[in-house]
Design a protein around this motif. Sequence first.
Motif, PDB file in Angstrom:
ATOM      1  N   ARG A  17      39.125  43.666  42.455  1.00  0.00           N
ATOM      2  CA  ARG A  17      39.090  42.252  41.787  1.00  0.00           C
ATOM      3  C   ARG A  17      40.544  41.591  41.559  1.00  0.00           C
ATOM      4  NH1 ARG A  17      34.081  42.373  37.251  1.00  0.00           N
ATOM      5  NH2 ARG A  17      32.440  42.796  38.734  1.00  0.00           N
ATOM      6  N   ASP A  32      35.332  46.037  33.565  1.00  0.00           N
ATOM      7  CA  ASP A  32      34.384  45.060  33.494  1.00  0.00           C
ATOM      8  C   ASP A  32      35.212  43.964  32.398  1.00  0.00           C
ATOM      9  OD1 ASP A  32      31.893  43.504  33.394  1.00  0.00           O
ATOM     10  OD2 ASP A  32      31.691  44.214  31.411  1.00  0.00           O
ATOM     11  N   ASP A  90      37.027  40.153  33.208  1.00  0.00           N
ATOM     12  CA  ASP A  90      36.983  38.682  32.873  1.00  0.00           C
ATOM     13  C   ASP A  90      38.124  38.237  32.041  1.00  0.00           C
ATOM     14  OD1 ASP A  90      34.093  38.798  33.350  1.00  0.00           O
ATOM     15  OD2 ASP A  90      33.629  37.950  31.494  1.00  0.00           O
TER      16      ASP A  90
HETATM   17 MG    MG Z   1      31.570  41.608  34.043  1.00  0.00          MG
END
Ligand code: MG
Length: 365
Positions: free
Chosen positions: A106, A246, A250
């Motif tokens: 990411r 996670d 964000d």
């Molecule tokens: Mg997430």
Amino acid sequence: MSKTITVLPGDGIGPEVTDSAVRVLDYLFKKFHHDVHFVKALIGGAAIDAEETPLPQKTIDQCKASDAVLLGAVGGPKWDRQSMTVRPEQGLLGIRKALELFANIRPAKTFAPLIDASPLKREYVTSVDFVIVRELTGGLYFGKPSERRGPHKEDVVDTLAYSRYEIERVVDKAFQMAEKRRKKLTSVDKANVLESSRMWREVVTEKAQDYPDVEVNHALVDSTAMQLIRNPSQFDVIVTENMFGDILSDEASVITGSLGMLPSASLRTDKLGLYEPVHGSAPDIAGQGKANPLATILSAAFLLRYSLDLDKEAELIETAVQRVLEQGYHTPDLQVNAAQTTSVNTAEMTDQVIAAIAAQIPEQV
Ligand code: MG
Ligand code: IPM
């Protein structure tokens, strides 16, 4: 040889944004005569409605038989109201696990025209360019299901379990990425509390011997959450456990101005990968043409690069997205800084990206 991409549109804005990315890919495949075709399959709430399961076996089989998977998003209020036992998110977690996609990439990179949309001051975000490598098929998300609910329903357990090899393979991926970038790896854990984090640290320290050019730092997850806001440009590659990744991803997503811009790749040891935007299914704007397709279009660029070895085509997409923003085109979620700005819908944004790709390809004589 013909290649296959499985498209999993999913729920909410998923179908709109995957349609956009497929249009962009299709344009490139035709232009450069690549023999690639698309097959659609069901996942998430759409699969629950049609087949009573968020991940039908035929979706798994179809993905396994293909060269890459492009996913939109899953979930929405419609399925939140149902019993908690069948949820769209299980489709997403299930496909990651079934395909053994252990490394989730990411990136967070500043797009100059979007800098003023960042909640952070301009000087902190101008040179942000880092990648989070999130472990995706283990850790707190995949504790042993049999242990989750105690016999009296008063006790509940989620286990953060790892086997050494699961840490090794994702850490290796992160080191390899760092070697190709600015050679800086931050391994994020909670080693002052968790035993699993202490093993994570051990593995990273061992692996570091194989990558002598890469500078390694260990950092605690709480402190990293703070550093990401205080000085985000210090990071190059961050590698971390599933749940930590996670949460941090964000947080990272807003630094660069919009969640609607961030692509992701979920990889394993061979070429098969799953590509999806970091944003969710945004049910509140679904079906209205308001969705920003750029995160999915940029995920398609990752698909070209990592699964199909089409680096040149991937760069055409990435440059096109940059140009479109510089020209001031934006969907409602984007606050873009340009001499003249034009608000466009999902389909028009996709048209602009295709036009900006076309503008980079010399006319054939
Ligand atoms: Mg997430
Ligand atoms: C993500 C999402 C998923 C996750 C949810 C929808 C299960 O938040 O891809 O980051 O937690 O992995």
